[in-house]
Design a protein around this motif. Structure first.
Motif, PDB file in Angstrom:
ATOM      1  N   ARG A  51      13.160  12.152   9.881  1.00 18.65           N
ATOM      2  CA  ARG A  51      14.366  12.976  10.546  1.00 18.65           C
ATOM      3  C   ARG A  51      14.200  13.309  11.662  1.00 18.65           C
ATOM      4  NH1 ARG A  51      18.712  14.856   6.813  1.00 18.65           N
ATOM      5  NH2 ARG A  51      18.910  17.319   8.088  1.00 18.65           N
ATOM      6  N   GLU A  52      13.664  13.171  12.582  1.00 18.70           N
ATOM      7  CA  GLU A  52      13.456  13.439  13.862  1.00 18.70           C
ATOM      8  C   GLU A  52      14.463  12.776  14.625  1.00 18.70           C
ATOM      9  OE1 GLU A  52      11.324  14.703  18.001  1.00 18.70           O
ATOM     10  OE2 GLU A  52      10.472  15.209  16.318  1.00 18.70           O
ATOM     11  N   TYR A  53      14.076  11.516  14.933  1.00 19.66           N
ATOM     12  CA  TYR A  53      13.929   9.900  15.033  1.00 19.66           C
ATOM     13  C   TYR A  53      15.684   9.483  14.655  1.00 19.66           C
ATOM     14  CZ  TYR A  53      10.139  10.414  18.202  1.00 19.66           C
ATOM     15  OH  TYR A  53       9.317  11.378  19.297  1.00 19.66           O
TER      16      TYR A  53
END
Length: 357
Positions: A51-53
């Motif tokens: 989700r972050e990257y």
């Protein structure tokens, strides 16, 4: 939009910390020893990194406990393609066929990547059902992780899934768990698959070693009175066990102090109970991969490692092949603490400075 099929084997790795060396057919035995599922937590870490990257990612998954909950917890709004077949399925009970059913659904919906959480057995299930050119990538959660289809850690796997642009071929290997529990490593190439190309993907485990008799004898001669030695698996540490005068567990963890074997083939709880005021854990990196903690020795948990001085031993040839060391203890803070440069003993007197990446 990148479409990623996510499937979690929630029982993967349960047998590791309790000394069962695998979970195939051993879920009830693992539970009786106090084992807790580790795959869901590792799935959460991997999906948080995804989700972050990642940008514009659509997650397709399977019902709980096989991915839907972890995907939602990470902030995704997943497409749930099906549910586990058994109404009695729990977080500690799923089957190989349920994993395969999820992969068939992913294939039919044309995903760009199958992102699975498990060990080598799960990798075999995914590879055999997937076929063709669709790439796969594993989040390491099993006891045995011999295949080269896994990220080096859950967070690394998430980054790779989010960012990869090219793919390459890699091997899926598995071992006979019953033979493994008897101290024999019998590997079998099960598939060659397409995987994301990335530096943070682990290599296939190599079984070759080197002559370590001089090293083992020196370590044994230097054993200090009153110190508890926690001796990990593998042939290099096995030579040290022999030099100390006992027939150790080749693929398990033994505990020795002042000429006495306190624990043979122990799980995490037994090892912790046997520790004294001064403790040393002796481990050797896995050939071809470089892992010193987190692959095949989950009994050496953070609760054990944090109470021990760490001694890493290896043949010169193994270090030349590995390049760097790796850790995946299950505790990100401890992993970060262990990273840096470490002196690895390669002979009676010689030590080599190697980076823990």
């Amino acid at each position: 939009m990148r479409r990623i099929g996510v499937v979690v084997n929630p029982i993967a790795g349960m047998g590791g910390r309790v000394g069962l060396k695998g979970t195939d057919g051993k879920v009830e035995a693992a539970r009786e020893r106090g084992a807790e599922p580790r795959a869901p937590e590792r799935a959460a870490t991997a999906l948080a990194a995804l989700r972050e990257y990642g940008d514009e990612i659509e997650v397709l998954t399977w019902g709980e406990p096989m991915g839907a909950g972890a995907a939602r917890d990470a902030g995704f709004d997943p497409v749930v393609l099906g549910e586990p077949a058994s109404e009695e399925t729990t977080s500690e009970e799923t089957t190989s066929e349920e994993t395969r059913a999820a992969v068939r659904a992913f294939r039919e919906h044309g995903v760009d990547l199958v992102f699975f959480v498990g060990g080598d057995g799960t990798a075999v299930d995914v590879a055999e059902e997937l076929g063709g050119e669709t790439p796969m990538l594993g989040v390491p959660a099993g006891v045995k992780v011999y295949s080269s289809v896994f990220g080096v850690s859950p967070r690394a796997a998430g980054r790779i899934a989010a960012r990869f642009t090219d793919t390459e071929r890699a091997e899926v290997n598995d071992i006979d768990e019953d033979e493994y529990r008897r101290g024999e490593v019998v590997t079998e190439l099960r598939a060659v698959v397409r995987v994301p190309q990335a530096d943070e993907r682990q290599s296939a485990k190599q079984l070759g070693g080197g002559t370590v008799e001089t090293l083992a004898e020196a370590v044994a001669e230097e054993a200090r009175p009153g110190v508890t030695y926690v001796l990990g698996p593998g042939s290099t540490v096995g030579a040290i066990k022999s030099a100390l005068g006992f027939d150790g567990t080749t693929l398990g963890v033994d505990v020795w102090r002042d000429g006495e074997v306190l624990v043979r083939d122990g799980g995490e709880a037994e090892i912790v109970d046997a520790l004294g005021e001064d403790n040393v854990v002796i481990v050797s990196p896995i050939g071809g991969q470089g892992f010193v903690f987190g692959r095949g020795n989950q009994q050496l948990s953070p609760a054990v490692i944090e109470r021990c001085e760490i001694e890493v031993v290896a043949s010169r040839a193994k270090l030349d092949d590995i390049g760097v060391l790796r850790v995946d203890t299950g505790d990100p803070a401890l992993d970060e603490q262990l990273r840096g440069w470490l002196r690895v003993r390669v002979g009676a007197f010689e030590r080599r400075l190697v980076e823990v990446a």
